[in-house]
Every structure is written in C-alpha cells, then in structure tokens.
Write a protein that holds these residues in place. Sequence first.
Motif, PDB file in Angstrom:
ATOM      1  N   SER A  69       0.980  10.717   3.244  1.00 62.81           N
ATOM      2  CA  SER A  69       2.303   8.922   3.456  1.00 62.81           C
ATOM      3  C   SER A  69       1.890   8.848   1.723  1.00 62.81           C
ATOM      4  CB  SER A  69       1.791   7.909   3.855  1.00 62.81           C
ATOM      5  OG  SER A  69       2.473   7.330   5.288  1.00 62.81           O
ATOM      6  N   LYS A  70       0.143   8.417   1.607  1.00 59.91           N
ATOM      7  CA  LYS A  70      -0.485   8.120  -0.206  1.00 59.91           C
ATOM      8  C   LYS A  70       0.130   9.430  -1.250  1.00 59.91           C
ATOM      9  CE  LYS A  70      -1.289   4.991   2.263  1.00 59.91           C
ATOM     10  NZ  LYS A  70      -0.509   3.446   2.807  1.00 59.91           N
ATOM     11  N   ASP A  81     -11.064   8.061   9.314  1.00 61.66           N
ATOM     12  CA  ASP A  81      -9.639   7.496   8.337  1.00 61.66           C
ATOM     13  C   ASP A  81      -9.499   8.352   6.622  1.00 61.66           C
ATOM     14  OD1 ASP A  81      -7.197   7.214   7.525  1.00 61.66           O
ATOM     15  OD2 ASP A  81      -7.186   4.995   8.374  1.00 61.66           O
ATOM     16  N   GLY A 124       0.279  -1.415   0.338  1.00 66.53           N
ATOM     17  CA  GLY A 124       0.166  -0.272   0.371  1.00 66.53           C
ATOM     18  C   GLY A 124       0.707   1.526   0.085  1.00 66.53           C
ATOM     19  N   ILE A 183      -7.557   8.784   4.447  1.00 65.91           N
ATOM     20  CA  ILE A 183      -5.931   9.213   4.158  1.00 65.91           C
ATOM     21  C   ILE A 183      -6.133   9.032   2.382  1.00 65.91           C
ATOM     22  CG2 ILE A 183      -5.387   6.873   4.554  1.00 65.91           C
ATOM     23  CD1 ILE A 183      -2.386   8.666   5.560  1.00 65.91           C
ATOM     24  N   TYR A 184      -6.802   8.878   2.054  1.00 62.46           N
ATOM     25  CA  TYR A 184      -7.252   8.296   0.564  1.00 62.46           C
ATOM     26  C   TYR A 184      -7.803   9.522   0.215  1.00 62.46           C
ATOM     27  CZ  TYR A 184      -4.406   3.817   1.248  1.00 62.46           C
ATOM     28  OH  TYR A 184      -3.990   2.991   1.715  1.00 62.46           O
ATOM     29  N   TYR A 221      -5.632   0.475  -4.540  1.00 61.02           N
ATOM     30  CA  TYR A 221      -6.691  -1.076  -4.545  1.00 61.02           C
ATOM     31  C   TYR A 221      -7.692  -0.923  -5.125  1.00 61.02           C
ATOM     32  CZ  TYR A 221      -4.051   0.349  -0.283  1.00 61.02           C
ATOM     33  OH  TYR A 221      -3.000   0.629   0.753  1.00 61.02           O
ATOM     34  N   ARG A 232       7.201   9.497   7.867  1.00 67.00           N
ATOM     35  CA  ARG A 232       5.727   9.493   8.808  1.00 67.00           C
ATOM     36  C   ARG A 232       5.453  10.167   9.572  1.00 67.00           C
ATOM     37  NH1 ARG A 232       4.443   6.164   7.739  1.00 67.00           N
ATOM     38  NH2 ARG A 232       3.443   5.143   9.903  1.00 67.00           N
ATOM     39  N   ASN A 263     -13.958   5.030   7.384  1.00 64.44           N
ATOM     40  CA  ASN A 263     -12.320   5.034   6.416  1.00 64.44           C
ATOM     41  C   ASN A 263     -13.339   5.434   4.653  1.00 64.44           C
ATOM     42  OD1 ASN A 263      -9.983   2.621   4.697  1.00 64.44           O
ATOM     43  ND2 ASN A 263      -9.833   4.256   5.112  1.00 64.44           N
ATOM     44  N   GLY A 277       3.204   9.556  11.275  1.00 65.85           N
ATOM     45  CA  GLY A 277       2.007   9.078  10.409  1.00 65.85           C
ATOM     46  C   GLY A 277       0.505   9.299  10.598  1.00 65.85           C
ATOM     47  N   ALA A 278      -0.058   8.444  10.406  1.00 57.71           N
ATOM     48  CA  ALA A 278      -2.018   8.749  10.459  1.00 57.71           C
ATOM     49  C   ALA A 278      -1.467   7.416  11.073  1.00 57.71           C
ATOM     50  CB  ALA A 278      -2.531   8.440   9.663  1.00 57.71           C
ATOM     51  N   LYS A 279      -1.255   6.121  11.590  1.00 59.51           N
ATOM     52  CA  LYS A 279      -1.391   5.190  11.764  1.00 59.51           C
ATOM     53  C   LYS A 279      -1.308   5.592  13.655  1.00 59.51           C
ATOM     54  CE  LYS A 279       0.107   0.777  10.151  1.00 59.51           C
ATOM     55  NZ  LYS A 279       0.961   0.017   9.760  1.00 59.51           N
ATOM     56  N   TYR A 334      -7.060  -1.384  12.278  1.00 61.36           N
ATOM     57  CA  TYR A 334      -7.893  -1.067  12.799  1.00 61.36           C
ATOM     58  C   TYR A 334      -8.059  -1.790  14.245  1.00 61.36           C
ATOM     59  CZ  TYR A 334      -8.984   2.164   9.304  1.00 61.36           C
ATOM     60  OH  TYR A 334      -8.622   3.311   8.721  1.00 61.36           O
ATOM     61  N   ASN A 388      -9.829   1.122   1.681  1.00 57.10           N
ATOM     62  CA  ASN A 388      -8.807   0.643   1.778  1.00 57.10           C
ATOM     63  C   ASN A 388      -9.523  -0.784   2.452  1.00 57.10           C
ATOM     64  OD1 ASN A 388      -6.691  -1.198   1.318  1.00 57.10           O
ATOM     65  ND2 ASN A 388      -5.477  -0.077   2.847  1.00 57.10           N
ATOM     66  N   ILE A 415      -3.830   6.985  14.953  1.00 57.78           N
ATOM     67  CA  ILE A 415      -5.175   6.934  15.113  1.00 57.78           C
ATOM     68  C   ILE A 415      -4.908   5.600  16.198  1.00 57.78           C
ATOM     69  CG2 ILE A 415      -6.920   4.331  14.285  1.00 57.78           C
ATOM     70  CD1 ILE A 415      -6.076   5.474  11.829  1.00 57.78           C
ATOM     71  N   TRP A 460      -9.509  -1.770   6.867  1.00 57.71           N
ATOM     72  CA  TRP A 460      -8.576  -2.137   6.428  1.00 57.71           C
ATOM     73  C   TRP A 460      -7.440  -2.971   8.858  1.00 57.71           C
ATOM     74  CZ3 TRP A 460      -4.675   1.943   9.535  1.00 57.71           C
ATOM     75  CH2 TRP A 460      -3.632   1.646   9.111  1.00 57.71           C
TER      76      TRP A 460
HETATM   77  N1  PLP Z   1      -4.601   4.645   6.991  1.00 61.59           N
HETATM   78  C1  PLP Z   1      -5.283   3.645   6.341  1.00 61.59           C
HETATM   79  C2  PLP Z   1      -6.253   3.104   5.535  1.00 61.59           C
HETATM   80  C3  PLP Z   1      -3.880   3.040   5.174  1.00 61.59           C
HETATM   81  O1  PLP Z   1      -4.667   2.150   3.849  1.00 61.59           O
HETATM   82  C4  PLP Z   1      -2.633   3.025   5.581  1.00 61.59           C
HETATM   83  C5  PLP Z   1      -1.686   1.812   5.244  1.00 61.59           C
HETATM   84  O2  PLP Z   1      -1.900   1.795   4.208  1.00 61.59           O
HETATM   85  C6  PLP Z   1      -2.409   4.212   6.955  1.00 61.59           C
HETATM   86  C7  PLP Z   1      -4.006   4.112   7.183  1.00 61.59           C
HETATM   87  C8  PLP Z   1      -1.271   4.788   7.173  1.00 61.59           C
HETATM   88  O3  PLP Z   1      -0.899   5.880   7.163  1.00 61.59           O
HETATM   89  P1  PLP Z   1       0.564   6.111   7.630  1.00 61.59           P
HETATM   90  O4  PLP Z   1       1.671   6.434   6.347  1.00 61.59           O
HETATM   91  O5  PLP Z   1       0.425   7.850   7.694  1.00 61.59           O
HETATM   92  O6  PLP Z   1       0.445   6.397   9.028  1.00 61.59           O
END
Ligand code: PLP
Length: 383
Positions: free
Chosen positions: A232-233, A201, A38, A203-204, A318, A241, A169, A99-101, A128, A173, A104, A125
Amino acid sequence: MKDMSQRLRSVVPSASMAMAQRTQRKDVERRIIDLTWGQPDFDTPDHIKKAASEAIQSGKNRYTASLGIKELRRAICDFYRNYYHVDYNFEFEMLVTPGAKQGIYYIFQAILDQKDEVILFEPCWLSYRDMVYLGGGKPVFIPATEDLRPNVNALRDAINERTKAIVINNPVNPSGYVFSLDELESIVSVAEEFALFLIADEIYDRITFLPFTSLSKFQDQKDRIIIVNGFSKAYAMTGFRVGYAFAEKSIIHSLNLIHQHTATCAPAVSQYAAFAAITGDQNIVEQRTKVYLNRASLVTEGLKKSQFIAIPPQGTFYTMIKVPECPEHYINNAEYFFQEYGIACVDGSYYGDSAREFVRISLTAGDEDINEFVKRLTLEGNE
Ligand code: PLP
C-alpha cells in the motif's frame, strides 16, 4: 433485535476516516487543508497498473492458491534475500494477505485467547487496539517518553502472566520514529526471556530517512517473530489490498486457516500487480521517499517560527506536531486546528494518552498545501 457481540463494544470507528469526511463539508469559509489520510497522494506507477489490466484481460480473475500465487511469493522472498539478506521459504514461511491490516487481524485471531494481553508502545496506530479487542484480547499501552519516543525501558514492567505478544510498528505511524538496533535487540531478548510473540508491522520500511533494521534480521527467532508488510504505502497501492506475513511454518499454517475461511485468497488481479511492483523498477520508491522527506523538512523548519513544535520524522509520511496550549472551548487539538486554521488532521489522543498534546499530520499533500499549512500556523498562530 439481539445485541451485538461484547467484543465489538470496545471497538471505535477510525478517527482519520471520520476527520477526512469532515473535509468534504461545503459550509466552511475557506478551503480545508486535508492532512488526515494515510495514503500516498501519488498514483500507482504505470507499469503496475498495466500489469493489473493485463491480468484482467488474460483472464486471471479466479481464486488463487490461498497462500498467494507462487511467482509473487517467490519474488517477495527473493526481494527480502537481496534487500535484507534474510531467508524465508516461499512455500511455507509466508502468506499473501488482502492488505497488511488483514494479516495483523489474522495474527491476533490466531494467537489470542480471552483476556490475553498484547503490549503496544505509544504513540501507536489505533487499529491494533481494536484488532486486539476483536481477537478477544486486551491491549496494554506503554506511554511514550516526553519527546514521544517508544519507551523500550518500560517493557519489562508491562509484562505479566497474561502477556502473549508485543507489537513493534517500525517505522512508527504516527510519529515516524525508527527503532534503533539496540532497542530492537533489547525487545527481542525480553520477548525471548518471556516466550512472547513479537509482531513487527514494517509497512513503512521503504519510506525511511536513515538506516532501518527489519526485525527479520533475527532469523533464529522465526518461531516468535511475525513480520507484516505490504504494497500500500511504498508502491501507492492502497486500493489493491495486498500485504504479506513471514513467520515459521506452523504460524503461517495457522494464519492461513483463518485466511482460507474468511478471504480465501488476496485479490488475484492485485497479486499480479504486486508482482510487477516488487520485480520492477524500485527507483520510484526512493524518489517518492525523498519527496516525503522534503515535505517533512518544510514542516519542521517552517514551524520553527511558530509556537508549534514539529517532531522530525525518521520515516513514514507523517509528522507529529506539539500544540503548546489547546484553547479550553475545543474538545481536542485536532478540533482546534480544524476550526481555527482550516486544517484537518488527527488528534494525538487517538494514538494514546501520552500523545494528547500532539496532532498527526499526513505529508501526503502537495507542496502547495504543505506550505499553506505552515503559513497558516506561523502567521495566524502568532497573532
Ligand atoms: N499498518 C500501519 C501501521 C498502517 O499505518 C497501515 C495503514 O494506514 C496499515 C498497516 C494498513 O496497511 P494495508 O493497506 O496494507 O492494509
């Protein structure tokens, strides 16, 4: 040795990383087409890399304010004001995260008590689920509809007195689905009725092929809606990050407490790079989105001549592919694709039980690989 924590027992390794590692194998007869990861195949744009180098050279290598450097926070809020017409105060309604992760993760750590429930729409995804477990909570999955859409109508039935939050989301994803405004309104009104947190979320959000509504639109719900996004995306900055979260002041304060005691701040150099990204030329994001859309069309159109059905994505990079029948001797469809066609992808079951007839492919490979993917599935798949 003492046991690891109970919390960790439910957590599983990342499926996409595990499959990506297998593509490095040398003992296979033909080239493996790797459609697992991803992350964009494009490089980080030059002006962003330059900003990072300049930050290092000028000594911006120290801890920053835990909320993030002021100019970046201000720039992100300005961007949202211009792009989404919404207002967040950069002083106390947002936090820059590694990073978004990580953002979360902070949210689940902040809002969950033991066994609190978090509702997730399948397909979803996988992280979570694991992050909810790490927060001591319990994920509750709403199965997708037959055509793999989030089943918003089933939301009410999934709520009980332990429910604490709903995750949206958007775009999704792994399916690339984009929630309609009607769906978002209905979810927001349920969240309001039951006083639940809504974690969005997004992020996309910039990789969308039709009009997209950010949940930030619901400004009167700031005390329950937490928006998560990152660099990131859209800007191909996965290794930098940098992500961020928007919410009402007291929520941001709580997230920042966890952030201060774990990460301290997002990487300083990366924050300067992110500033260059969000204040620089945005055309590159649109150009790359067009490339992803083109690749998605190559797959959806190309597979029409095969037994496999691609669900056209409305965003993300995707596509989910429906596999009519998995030969019995394979444990799942991803294994079938790997062994029979030399294609590495992620099995749908990792995104929820209702997605088990599918695989997710990532469109972050060049046209040559995408065409070869379609060729293998149409020519060999019809033999
Ligand atoms: N949220 C979703 C739905 C993702 O698919 C991803 C990465 O695959 C992330 C968050 C992670 O983002 P980041 O790289 O900013 O931590």
